[in-house]
Design an enzyme around this catalytic site. Sequence first.
Site, PDB file in Angstrom:
ATOM      1  N   ARG A   1     -76.771  42.837 -49.790  1.00 35.90           N
ATOM      2  CA  ARG A   1     -76.347  44.244 -49.800  1.00 35.90           C
ATOM      3  C   ARG A   1     -75.082  44.476 -48.978  1.00 35.90           C
ATOM      4  O   ARG A   1     -74.507  45.561 -49.007  1.00 35.90           O
ATOM      5  CB  ARG A   1     -77.483  45.129 -49.272  1.00 35.90           C
ATOM      6  CG  ARG A   1     -78.718  45.086 -50.182  1.00 35.90           C
ATOM      7  CD  ARG A   1     -79.785  46.038 -49.738  1.00 35.90           C
ATOM      8  NE  ARG A   1     -79.281  47.395 -49.847  1.00 35.90           N
ATOM      9  CZ  ARG A   1     -79.758  48.433 -49.174  1.00 35.90           C
ATOM     10  NH1 ARG A   1     -80.764  48.270 -48.346  1.00 35.90           N
ATOM     11  NH2 ARG A   1     -79.249  49.626 -49.326  1.00 35.90           N
ATOM     12  N   CYS A   2     -74.634  43.451 -48.260  1.00 34.43           N
ATOM     13  CA  CYS A   2     -73.466  43.556 -47.378  1.00 34.43           C
ATOM     14  C   CYS A   2     -72.220  43.032 -48.090  1.00 34.43           C
ATOM     15  O   CYS A   2     -72.195  41.889 -48.548  1.00 34.43           O
ATOM     16  CB  CYS A   2     -73.729  42.756 -46.108  1.00 34.43           C
ATOM     17  SG  CYS A   2     -72.288  42.564 -45.039  1.00 34.43           S
ATOM     18  N   SER A   3     -71.186  43.851 -48.165  1.00 37.29           N
ATOM     19  CA  SER A   3     -69.965  43.435 -48.867  1.00 37.29           C
ATOM     20  C   SER A   3     -69.312  42.228 -48.197  1.00 37.29           C
ATOM     21  O   SER A   3     -68.820  41.320 -48.877  1.00 37.29           O
ATOM     22  CB  SER A   3     -68.975  44.593 -48.964  1.00 37.29           C
ATOM     23  OG  SER A   3     -68.539  44.992 -47.680  1.00 37.29           O
TER      24      SER A   3
END
Length: 113
Positions: free
Chosen positions: A11-13
């Site tokens: 979920r972390c870019s």
Amino acid sequence: MTASTLWHNPRCSKSRETLALLQQRGVAPTVVEYLKAPPSVAELDRVLKLLGRAPRELMRTGEDEYAGVPADAGRAELIAYMVAHPKLIERPVFIHGKKAAVGRPPEAVLAIL
């Protein structure tokens, strides 16, 4: 071939960018979704040593869980707290052989290849 692992949060870019950058360079790390499978106390301690960082230097201080971290906590207590609350561990962490780097920015991991 040197074994590689990426502590990853999909979920972390920055975590996604780091994984893509590694794959573009032909590196296929073992991807560990550390929120689902947190490192052990021993593994986190080992990685902190590889990074040359104190536990607080790898903590996400903006997370709600950080409010529960005692101000006077020692190394062992901080590591145990991070394992119990893996959301506090900065991401992504790339471990390559006997080196480690935090992918912030993602290109930082290239220095240990």
